[in-house]
Scaffold this motif. Structure first.
Motif, mmCIF file in Angstrom:
data_model
loop_
_atom_site.group_PDB
_atom_site.id
_atom_site.type_symbol
_atom_site.label_atom_id
_atom_site.label_comp_id
_atom_site.label_asym_id
_atom_site.label_seq_id
_atom_site.Cartn_x
_atom_site.Cartn_y
_atom_site.Cartn_z
ATOM 1 N N ALA A 438 0.477 -1.437 -0.329
ATOM 2 C CA ALA A 438 0.172 0.163 -0.352
ATOM 3 C C ALA A 438 0.498 1.281 0.303
ATOM 4 O O ALA A 438 0.600 2.158 -0.800
ATOM 5 C CB ALA A 438 -0.848 -0.230 1.485
ATOM 6 N N ARG A 441 3.041 1.750 -3.346
ATOM 7 C CA ARG A 441 1.423 1.753 -4.163
ATOM 8 C C ARG A 441 0.392 3.666 -4.669
ATOM 9 O O ARG A 441 1.035 4.117 -5.359
ATOM 10 C CB ARG A 441 0.003 0.915 -4.002
ATOM 11 C CG ARG A 441 -0.681 1.196 -5.292
ATOM 12 C CD ARG A 441 -2.364 1.322 -3.982
ATOM 13 N NE ARG A 441 -2.389 1.684 -2.649
ATOM 14 C CZ ARG A 441 -3.330 0.959 -2.052
ATOM 15 N NH1 ARG A 441 -3.627 -0.057 -2.347
ATOM 16 N NH2 ARG A 441 -3.322 1.545 -0.788
ATOM 17 N N ASP A 442 0.693 4.091 -3.288
ATOM 18 C CA ASP A 442 0.475 5.084 -3.039
ATOM 19 C C ASP A 442 1.373 5.679 -3.830
ATOM 20 O O ASP A 442 1.545 7.238 -3.777
ATOM 21 C CB ASP A 442 0.434 5.823 -1.296
ATOM 22 C CG ASP A 442 -1.266 4.248 -1.447
ATOM 23 O OD1 ASP A 442 -1.967 4.783 -2.355
ATOM 24 O OD2 ASP A 442 -1.172 4.793 0.266
ATOM 25 N N SER A 457 -0.356 1.915 -10.799
ATOM 26 C CA SER A 457 -1.696 1.210 -11.199
ATOM 27 C C SER A 457 -2.072 -0.663 -11.548
ATOM 28 O O SER A 457 -2.692 -0.286 -10.470
ATOM 29 C CB SER A 457 -1.821 1.906 -13.048
ATOM 30 O OG SER A 457 -1.604 2.962 -13.168
ATOM 31 N N ALA A 460 -3.249 -0.941 -7.709
ATOM 32 C CA ALA A 460 -4.051 -0.435 -7.125
ATOM 33 C C ALA A 460 -4.912 -1.950 -7.730
ATOM 34 O O ALA A 460 -5.863 -1.870 -7.051
ATOM 35 C CB ALA A 460 -5.084 1.140 -8.047
ATOM 36 N N SER A 463 -4.764 -4.394 -5.449
ATOM 37 C CA SER A 463 -5.501 -4.521 -3.839
ATOM 38 C C SER A 463 -6.797 -3.856 -4.126
ATOM 39 O O SER A 463 -7.334 -3.379 -3.372
ATOM 40 C CB SER A 463 -4.720 -3.334 -2.794
ATOM 41 O OG SER A 463 -3.841 -2.290 -3.873
ATOM 42 N N GLY A 464 -7.462 -3.993 -4.986
ATOM 43 C CA GLY A 464 -8.916 -3.797 -4.382
ATOM 44 C C GLY A 464 -9.488 -2.072 -5.601
ATOM 45 O O GLY A 464 -10.565 -1.554 -5.526
ATOM 46 N N GLN A 465 -9.104 -1.237 -5.659
ATOM 47 C CA GLN A 465 -8.686 0.049 -5.995
ATOM 48 C C GLN A 465 -8.534 0.382 -7.482
ATOM 49 O O GLN A 465 -7.666 1.363 -7.333
ATOM 50 C CB GLN A 465 -7.765 0.751 -4.816
ATOM 51 C CG GLN A 465 -8.303 0.424 -3.654
ATOM 52 C CD GLN A 465 -7.342 1.499 -2.611
ATOM 53 O OE1 GLN A 465 -6.469 2.446 -3.267
ATOM 54 N NE2 GLN A 465 -7.092 0.522 -1.494
ATOM 55 N N GLN A 467 -10.572 2.229 -9.527
ATOM 56 C CA GLN A 467 -10.605 3.272 -10.227
ATOM 57 C C GLN A 467 -9.550 4.356 -9.819
ATOM 58 O O GLN A 467 -9.266 5.749 -10.254
ATOM 59 C CB GLN A 467 -12.075 3.849 -9.162
ATOM 60 C CG GLN A 467 -12.206 5.368 -9.519
ATOM 61 C CD GLN A 467 -12.297 5.406 -10.648
ATOM 62 O OE1 GLN A 467 -13.561 4.733 -11.690
ATOM 63 N NE2 GLN A 467 -12.536 6.335 -11.233
ATOM 64 N N ARG A 468 -8.650 4.297 -8.618
ATOM 65 C CA ARG A 468 -7.709 5.018 -8.495
ATOM 66 C C ARG A 468 -6.375 4.784 -9.773
ATOM 67 O O ARG A 468 -5.649 5.713 -10.368
ATOM 68 C CB ARG A 468 -6.798 4.427 -7.634
ATOM 69 C CG ARG A 468 -7.367 4.994 -5.790
ATOM 70 C CD ARG A 468 -6.711 5.200 -4.238
ATOM 71 N NE ARG A 468 -4.998 5.012 -4.892
ATOM 72 C CZ ARG A 468 -4.521 5.034 -3.438
ATOM 73 N NH1 ARG A 468 -4.304 4.515 -3.385
ATOM 74 N NH2 ARG A 468 -3.571 6.030 -3.886
ATOM 75 N N GLN A 497 -13.534 -3.161 -13.383
ATOM 76 C CA GLN A 497 -14.475 -2.753 -12.686
ATOM 77 C C GLN A 497 -16.144 -2.829 -13.424
ATOM 78 O O GLN A 497 -16.937 -2.285 -13.273
ATOM 79 C CB GLN A 497 -15.045 -1.129 -13.540
ATOM 80 C CG GLN A 497 -13.782 -0.208 -12.284
ATOM 81 C CD GLN A 497 -13.512 0.871 -12.650
ATOM 82 O OE1 GLN A 497 -13.261 1.615 -13.504
ATOM 83 N NE2 GLN A 497 -13.084 1.590 -11.241
#
Length: 568
Positions: A438, A441-442, A457, A460, A463-465, A467-468, A497
């Protein structure tokens, strides 16, 4: 880091045969001396007081810039589809950190006039081949083999090769060669290059593909090519120095190649056959070195008020030059290039990625686990462990690397760790690994480099995100519409998505980015054939699909027409 000695490298087993191999330096040198071939008997008059002592050979009158670009696009389209083509964001970013200052230096010196800057591709391609090679293609495409990165010890050495190849393009050597023989039509040149690509390292096949009148043309061009080779040395030396790199890189790279030329070349050094070295050429480069301690010669920025260039760890290195939808070619800002330690990590990466057999990877893993292992050795060991299926060992070595690496190479170590965390695991991730993923990633999603954007990307999405990833990639492809990997990653995010229309459109854009217009049209049609509910749910996206399909169909028709005209 322990570098493989050149004699040992020459004795390694050849890489696994692939359907199409990039084997001929300047790709078609075996075919027609397409780009420069110099002979050992060439005479060079050096003037260390003036790096521009030799006169220019003149402009390229044989083929227009537009025609050369179209020819280059045709060849590049085939290379994109080659299994050896490698789009590795970390290595691409690193090469761009060398390439862009060189391109800016060439522009500032007047070697690349505005028309050439705007209409050529100025794009770097990487091949998985571990042979020591680099080459230039029509239209401003340049290629680098992993093998070249693997045997170099300093960034200035790689930069010297890129400067030399850049000078072949900027001096319009392809156009000049074509002007020497009216029979050397653009379509013939393209066919010869593609024939050399298909022939790979088999010299007999390559010779058969170019038999007949083209062989006569090649012989007639040899004397002209000697001048081109010397000109590429001379101009490239000035470009290298003007970009702020140590000009000693030219000499040390020549020394490496000369050492290899004294050995029994088993095909590992095709660059020697495409760029034969002469004592005069080496002496000329030595004579051009400044006396006393070497100092960088930074090139003034085009805009003196521009902010200072950030350190390599945060620098946006993804500047692919002139591509569809863009017209910018950055000018160098006086940065002397990446550090030797960062180069060492990237050289280690190239060596491991170019290796197919497990024995050498086991050897690198053993060396990198030693208590006195250097950063490059730890990097090679971690990546080797991952490729050998030892993920936990790879993570352990990557963490040791992060703890000891120099600050300006920290991003490369962090990127390796993130890459390893994203690799398949046989056991559930620990809380510490999840937290580290995390964090990296950020940080990557906030980064400006292409490697940071791609890895962030992917993390993201994993890790189940998603949209980011979508948000970051959407802004990226607006500025870099020909980034195929970005479009492919965006397609994955959309698919997660459940946005099928957008996913298929992104797949189509990825095909178009690699000049595969037929494949792109097929994907756009697939988007238009989705169920009505999915198409009507996003009318704006559907309108974009319709418009883009028409645009790409025009490009496809032009491409097909050009192919048909070339056969007449």
């Amino acid at each position: 880091m322990r570098f493989t000695p050149l004699p040992a490298l020459l004795k390694t087993s050849p890489s696994v045969h692939r359907p199409v191999r990039w084997a001929c330096g300047l790709v078609v040198v075996a075919a027609s001396a397409l780009l420069p071939i110099s002979l050992s008997s060439a005479q060079v008059v050096s003037d260390p007081a003036n790096t521009l002592a030799l006169p220019s050979l003149g402009g390229g009158e044989g083929i227009s810039v537009s025609a050369e670009r179209r020819l280059g696009d045709r060849i590049a389209r085939s290379i994109y589809q080659d299994p050896d083509y490698l789009d590795d964001p970390l290595l691409v970013d690193y090469l761009q950190s060398l390439w862009q200052p060189l391109l800016g230096s060439a522009r500032a010196r007047g070697d690349v006039p505005p028309e050439l800057a705007e209409r050529m591709a100025w794009e770097l391609m990487i091949s998985r081949e571990r042979t020591v090679n680099a080459f230039a293609l029509p239209g401003g495409y340049l290629g680098v083999n992993l093998g070249l990165l693997a045997v170099t010890e300093r960034p200035d050495e790689v930069a010297s090769v890129l400067a030399h190849e850049l000078s072949h393009v900027s001096q319009r050597h392809i156009a000049r060669l074509m002007s020497r023989d009216e029979r050397m039509a653009p379509w013939m040149m393209g066919a010869m290059i593609l024939g050399a690509l298909a022939a790979g390292s088999n010299a007999q096949v390559a010779s058969a593909a170019i038999a007949g009148s083209t062989a006569v043309a090649a012989q007639n061009q040899l004397n002209f090519s000697r001048d081109m080779e010397r000109e590429a040395d001379r101009v490239g030396f000035g470009v290298l120095s003007g970009a702020g790199f140590d000009p000693q890189g030219f000499v040390s790279m020549f020394d490496k190649l000369q050492q290899a030329s004294r050995l029994n070349d088993d095909g590992s050094f095709p660059y020697l056959r495409s760029h034969p070295l002469s004592g005069e050429r080496i002496a000329d480069m030595r004579a051009r070195l400044p006396q006393g301690p070497v100092a960088t010669n930074p090139l003034p920025a085009a805009n003196p008020a521009a902010p200072a260039t950030p350190p390599p760890s945060t620098l946006n290195l993804d500047l692919p030059g002139v591509r569809a939808g863009t017209t910018r070619v950055p000018v160098a800002t006086g940065r002397p290039g990446p550090s030797v330690e960062l180069h060492t990590l990237m050289s280690s990466r190239a060596r491991v990625l170019a290796e197919n057999g497990p024995d050498r990877m086991r050897s690198w893993l053993q060396v990198g686990q030693g208590p006195n292992a250097k950063p490059g050795e730890r990097y090679a060991a971690a990546l080797s462990a991952q490729r050998l299926g030892q993920r936990d060992k790879a993570l352990e070595l990557a963490q040791k690397l992060r703890d000891t690496v120099a600050p300006d190479a920290r991003f490369a170590a962090d990127a390796l760790m993130l890459e390893l965390l994203l690799s398949p695991a046989t056991t559930p991730a620990t809380p510490a690994q999840t937290a580290l993923l995390a964090e990296l990633r950020d940080r990557s999603l906030e980064g400006a480099s292409r490697a940071a954007v791609m890895l962030g990307s992917q993390a993201a999405i994993a890790s189940g995100q998603p949209q980011r990833a979508v948000t970051r990639l959407q802004s990226w492809v607006v500025l870099q519409p020909r980034d195929a990997l970005a479009w492919q990653t965006l397609a994955r995010a959309y698919q997660v998505q459940g946005q099928s229309l957008r996913a298929v459109r992104a797949e189509a854009e990825a095909r178009a980015a690699q000049l595969d217009y037929s494949g792109a049209v097929d994907r756009f049609r697939a988007a238009q054939s989705l169920p009505v509910a999915e198409r009507s749910a996003d009318s704006m996206e559907m309108a974009i699909v319709d418009s883009r399909r028409r645009d790409v169909e025009l490009l496809l028709r032009d491409s097909v027409k050009e192919e048909e005209d070339s056969k007449r």
